[in-house]
Design a protein around this motif. Structure first.
Motif, PDB file in Angstrom:
ATOM      1  N   ALA A  19       0.941  -1.196   0.012  1.00  0.00           N
ATOM      2  CA  ALA A  19       0.147  -0.043  -0.076  1.00  0.00           C
ATOM      3  C   ALA A  19       0.854   1.208   0.036  1.00  0.00           C
ATOM      4  N   GLU A  20       1.808   1.155   0.828  1.00  0.00           N
ATOM      5  CA  GLU A  20       2.936   2.321   0.840  1.00  0.00           C
ATOM      6  C   GLU A  20       3.663   2.669  -0.704  1.00  0.00           C
ATOM      7  N   LEU A  21       3.822   1.317  -1.233  1.00  0.00           N
ATOM      8  CA  LEU A  21       4.305   1.614  -2.687  1.00  0.00           C
ATOM      9  C   LEU A  21       3.350   2.054  -3.554  1.00  0.00           C
ATOM     10  N   ILE A  22       1.984   1.684  -3.589  1.00  0.00           N
ATOM     11  CA  ILE A  22       0.777   2.314  -4.349  1.00  0.00           C
ATOM     12  C   ILE A  22       0.670   3.667  -3.791  1.00  0.00           C
ATOM     13  N   ALA A  40      -2.577  -0.015  -9.355  1.00  0.00           N
ATOM     14  CA  ALA A  40      -1.983   1.293  -9.171  1.00  0.00           C
ATOM     15  C   ALA A  40      -3.238   2.518  -8.578  1.00  0.00           C
ATOM     16  N   ASP A  41      -2.897   3.712  -8.142  1.00  0.00           N
ATOM     17  CA  ASP A  41      -4.081   4.497  -7.802  1.00  0.00           C
ATOM     18  C   ASP A  41      -4.497   4.858  -8.959  1.00  0.00           C
ATOM     19  N   SER A 134      -4.438   1.196   0.762  1.00  0.00           N
ATOM     20  CA  SER A 134      -4.041   2.169   0.039  1.00  0.00           C
ATOM     21  C   SER A 134      -4.851   3.469   0.062  1.00  0.00           C
ATOM     22  N   GLY A 135      -6.030   3.304   0.488  1.00  0.00           N
ATOM     23  CA  GLY A 135      -7.049   4.555   0.864  1.00  0.00           C
ATOM     24  C   GLY A 135      -7.524   5.028  -0.611  1.00  0.00           C
ATOM     25  N   PRO A 166       8.056  -3.095  -8.714  1.00  0.00           N
ATOM     26  CA  PRO A 166       8.802  -3.304  -7.670  1.00  0.00           C
ATOM     27  C   PRO A 166       8.363  -4.552  -6.915  1.00  0.00           C
ATOM     28  N   ALA A 167       7.072  -4.911  -6.727  1.00  0.00           N
ATOM     29  CA  ALA A 167       6.676  -6.081  -6.020  1.00  0.00           C
ATOM     30  C   ALA A 167       5.370  -6.760  -6.442  1.00  0.00           C
TER      31      ALA A 167
END
Ligand code: TXA
Ligand code: MG
Length: 338
Positions: A19-22, A40-41, A134-135, A166-167
């Motif tokens: 979620a931080e990555l997103i 992705a967002d 991710s919100g 990345p993941a």
């Protein structure tokens, strides 16, 4: 390739990292109950552009936006017909995507330039947790390179996406194995643009008028206007030449036995379909099993170096329609009537 894609487990810690990555505008491989997605967002144009680049996807092919609660639908769509709400109540969370007028918050890059948007609420707990953490709603196409079979496990995603994202969260094998049913609305009718696990018969419980777009079963002529841009692209293709043989199990075996067997691999519905001295993959007896196994089998055919794949012809009804729709595209519409 300049870096190695990381495979994360599906623990809360990993989901929060993803979620931080997103949130920082990155793309993450996400398990769902249908196939893996590249998430992705959905509001972030640059992040969505990374999805298109990673997949090498044509810019006019829109992405599905994934939400985790019914309340979020009004942040993604601008209009929600009563019939759409009935479908959402009946089938969400689950493998159903509804095409609705787009909310201006969704950028045009996400909707492939259209004024509509495909929306789905997945049932997979990891996908839901990732959307929540991710919100934001997550734009996510299937996590394959454009044109190749959709990924139904993390290893498939890794094969196509290593060094591009990345993941990947590894949530095991996807239950359905084929992508969601995509529908749009025409007054009081539901029109199926892409068949899936939610079948025409199931949709008929919500409205008596269920139509099937002709692009589901037939090849779209080049340059023709299509209801769903995905219909016009080559899809799900392994390197091998796939041919559907439409006939009984006996006729199938006979055809394979009496034709050149070099480089041939068969996709069969049970051991009794297998011809002598020809490698085969059994994708199962029921339509649900066939849906679950089809993409994995197409990828395996490539790994085994097959040059020709002869496939038995799936049923046209229920989940079989989804299997037939994917297989006929993998076969570039080559069907031999036995
Ligand atoms: O099960 C699924 O739907 C998976 C998982 C990851 O959720 N996603 C998926 O996305 O299959 P994708 O991008 O591989 O396929 C989306 C299909 C495409 O054929 C696209 O053209 C169609 O849905 N689509 C998306 N938005 C649309 C829209 N606004 N109007 C018409 N068709 C749309
Ligand atoms: Mg796809």
């Amino acid at each position: 390739m300049s870096f190695q894609t990381e495979i994360l487990n599906d623990s809360e810690v990993s989901i929060n990292r993803a979620a931080e990555l997103i949130k920082s505008g990155e793309v993450v491989g996400m398990p769902t109950e249908t196939v893996y997605g590249l998430a992705a967002d959905a509001y972030n144009e640059e992040a969505v552009a990374k999805i298109f680049r990673a997949k090498e996807r044509p810019a006019d092919n829109p992405l599905i936006v994934h939400i985790s609660s019914l309340a979020e639908i009004s942040e993604v769509a601008s209009e929600i017909p009563a019939l759409a709400l009935s479908c959402a109540k009946a089938f969400w969370p689950g493998p159903l995507t509804m095409v609705l007028p787009k909310n201006p918050r969704i950028p045009l890059i996400t909707s492939g330039g259209l004024d509509t948007v495909g929306i789905r609420m997945p049932s997979h707990p990891t996908a839901r947790a990732l959307i929540q953490a991710s919100g934001v709603p997550l734009a996510a196409p299937s996590a394959n390179l454009s044109g190749s079979p959709s990924p139904t496990c993390a290893a498939h995603v890794f094969k196509d996406m290593n060094g591009r994202i990345p993941a990947i969260i590894d949530g095991g094998s996807c239950e359905a194995g084929v992508e969601s049913t995509v529908i749009c609305f025409e007054q009081n009718a539901v029109k199926i643009l892409r068949p899936g696990r939610i079948t025409a018969q199931m949709l008929a419980a919500v409205t008596p008028d269920v139509r099937i777009d002709k692009g589901v079963l037939h090849e779209v002529e080049s340059g023709a206007k299509v209801a769903s841009p995905g219909m016009k692209y080559k899809h799900y293709s392994p390197k091998a030449n796939v041919v559907i043989l439409d006939g009984s199990s006996t006729a199938f075996r006979e055809y394979v036995d009496t034709h050149d067997k070099s480089g041939v691999l068969c996709l069969v519905f049970g051991e009794e379909d297998a011809a002598d001295d020809v490698p085969y993959i059994n994708i199962g007896a029921t339509s649900e099993e066939q849906a679950h196994n089809l993409f994995d089998a197409l990828r395996e055919a490539d790994e085994r170096g097959a040059s020709t794949v002869y496939a038995r012809c799936p049923k046209f009804d229920g989940v079989g329609l989804a299997v037939y729709n994917r297989l006929i595209r993998a076969a570039a519409f080559q069907v031999i009537k036995l």
